[in-house]
Design a protein around this motif. Structure first.
Motif, mmCIF file in Angstrom:
data_model
loop_
_atom_site.group_PDB
_atom_site.id
_atom_site.type_symbol
_atom_site.label_atom_id
_atom_site.label_comp_id
_atom_site.label_asym_id
_atom_site.label_seq_id
_atom_site.Cartn_x
_atom_site.Cartn_y
_atom_site.Cartn_z
ATOM 1 N N HIS A 1 0.816 -1.213 0.000
ATOM 2 C CA HIS A 1 0.000 0.000 0.000
ATOM 3 C C HIS A 1 0.851 1.266 0.000
ATOM 4 C CE1 HIS A 1 -3.411 -2.599 0.598
ATOM 5 N NE2 HIS A 1 -2.777 -3.164 1.605
ATOM 6 N N ALA A 2 2.151 1.116 -0.219
ATOM 7 C CA ALA A 2 3.048 2.271 -0.267
ATOM 8 C C ALA A 2 2.739 3.095 -1.518
ATOM 9 C CB ALA A 2 4.508 1.814 -0.284
ATOM 10 N N LEU A 3 2.819 4.403 -1.368
ATOM 11 C CA LEU A 3 2.587 5.302 -2.495
ATOM 12 C C LEU A 3 3.867 5.514 -3.291
ATOM 13 C CD1 LEU A 3 0.435 8.033 -0.698
ATOM 14 C CD2 LEU A 3 -0.380 6.169 -2.166
ATOM 15 N N ASP A 4 3.739 5.579 -4.603
ATOM 16 C CA ASP A 4 4.880 5.929 -5.442
ATOM 17 C C ASP A 4 4.990 7.455 -5.511
ATOM 18 O OD1 ASP A 4 2.864 6.756 -7.185
ATOM 19 O OD2 ASP A 4 3.224 5.151 -8.631
ATOM 20 N N GLU B 1 -3.951 15.687 -1.465
ATOM 21 C CA GLU B 1 -4.299 15.325 -0.090
ATOM 22 C C GLU B 1 -3.108 14.788 0.714
ATOM 23 O OE1 GLU B 1 -5.402 11.678 -2.635
ATOM 24 O OE2 GLU B 1 -5.476 13.850 -2.869
ATOM 25 N N VAL B 2 -1.933 14.750 0.096
ATOM 26 C CA VAL B 2 -0.733 14.223 0.749
ATOM 27 C C VAL B 2 0.282 15.354 0.954
ATOM 28 C CG1 VAL B 2 1.183 12.575 0.577
ATOM 29 C CG2 VAL B 2 -1.088 11.949 -0.312
ATOM 30 N N THR B 3 0.831 15.414 2.164
ATOM 31 C CA THR B 3 1.928 16.328 2.480
ATOM 32 C C THR B 3 3.149 15.460 2.763
ATOM 33 O OG1 THR B 3 0.356 17.851 3.479
ATOM 34 C CG2 THR B 3 2.682 18.208 3.982
ATOM 35 N N PHE B 4 4.261 15.797 2.151
ATOM 36 C CA PHE B 4 5.476 14.977 2.249
ATOM 37 C C PHE B 4 6.610 15.800 2.844
ATOM 38 C CE2 PHE B 4 9.456 13.319 0.575
ATOM 39 C CZ PHE B 4 9.327 11.964 0.813
ATOM 40 N N TRP B 5 7.347 15.187 3.779
ATOM 41 C CA TRP B 5 8.506 15.827 4.390
ATOM 42 C C TRP B 5 9.740 14.954 4.191
ATOM 43 C CZ3 TRP B 5 3.794 15.545 6.919
ATOM 44 C CH2 TRP B 5 3.188 16.763 7.237
ATOM 45 N N GLY C 1 8.724 11.039 5.388
ATOM 46 C CA GLY C 1 7.413 10.616 5.861
ATOM 47 C C GLY C 1 6.351 11.508 5.268
ATOM 48 N N ALA C 2 5.110 11.029 5.277
ATOM 49 C CA ALA C 2 4.014 11.786 4.679
ATOM 50 C C ALA C 2 2.749 11.659 5.517
ATOM 51 C CB ALA C 2 3.751 11.286 3.256
ATOM 52 N N MET D 1 6.803 6.317 5.640
ATOM 53 C CA MET D 1 7.838 6.495 6.664
ATOM 54 C C MET D 1 9.034 5.627 6.269
ATOM 55 S SD MET D 1 7.096 8.496 9.318
ATOM 56 C CE MET D 1 8.082 7.823 10.630
ATOM 57 N N ARG D 2 10.178 6.265 6.127
ATOM 58 C CA ARG D 2 11.385 5.528 5.732
ATOM 59 C C ARG D 2 12.613 6.247 6.270
ATOM 60 N NH1 ARG D 2 12.599 0.463 3.619
ATOM 61 N NH2 ARG D 2 14.712 0.553 2.824
ATOM 62 N N THR D 3 13.531 5.477 6.825
ATOM 63 C CA THR D 3 14.816 6.000 7.287
ATOM 64 C C THR D 3 15.907 5.459 6.375
ATOM 65 O OG1 THR D 3 14.041 6.042 9.577
ATOM 66 C CG2 THR D 3 16.423 6.105 9.239
#
Length: 151
Positions: free
Chosen positions: A34-37, A45-49, A61-62, A76-78
């Motif tokens: 279900h990860a977004l590309d 509707e998505v905010t990404f940092w 993360g978003a 969420m990814r490190t």
């Protein structure tokens, strides 16, 4: 560490998101990913940092708005070089605060059920997320777990 709004145009971000999607493919069947590309993360509707240490990307993360009272944590990814150094926790706290600022009453997420996702599940539980039933358009899936937090 500096967390900043990101327009997803940088090559470093594209590479980290590529690693994220590749990792999902290693641990989940295609119908359970279900990860977004990149395009999905650019939706309104998505905010990404992105999170940076000097000039090095350390994580991302978003926050996806499901409705005016409910948000979903996404992507969420490190970076591998920064695992277990507090990057994910700082990003998560940033996203939770943003959700509160927006007036959301609930924040939810979907993650994998397999052992590879255990660190993520522990992180979410450590800040008050609890396991729940599927939300939004998700359905029961043995490869997914769902968590939520009242704000």
């Amino acid at each position: 560490m500096e967390i900043k709004l990101d327009d997803l145009s940088g090559s470093e971000v594209a590479q980290l998101l590529g690693e994220h999607l590749h990792s999902m493919a290693l641990h989940s069947p295609p119908e359970s990913i279900h990860a977004l590309d990149l395009e999905g993360l650019k939706r309104p509707e998505v905010t990404f940092w992105s999170a940076w240490e000097d000039d090095e990307l350390v994580g991302c993360g978003a926050l996806k708005e499901l409705d005016g009272q409910h948000g979903e944590i996404k992507s969420m990814r490190t970076s591998t070089l920064y695992l277990r150094k507090g990057v994910a926790k700082q990003l998560l706290e940033h996203i939770i605060q943003e959700a509160k600022n927006r007036g959301y009453r609930r924040l939810s997420l979907e993650t994998g059920s397999m052992d590879a996702f255990e660190p993520a599940k522990k992180l979410y539980a450590s800040v008050g997320f609890q396991y729940c039933k599927p939300f939004s358009n998700y359905i029961e899936d043995p490869y997914s777990v769902f968590m939520t937090k009242e704000l």
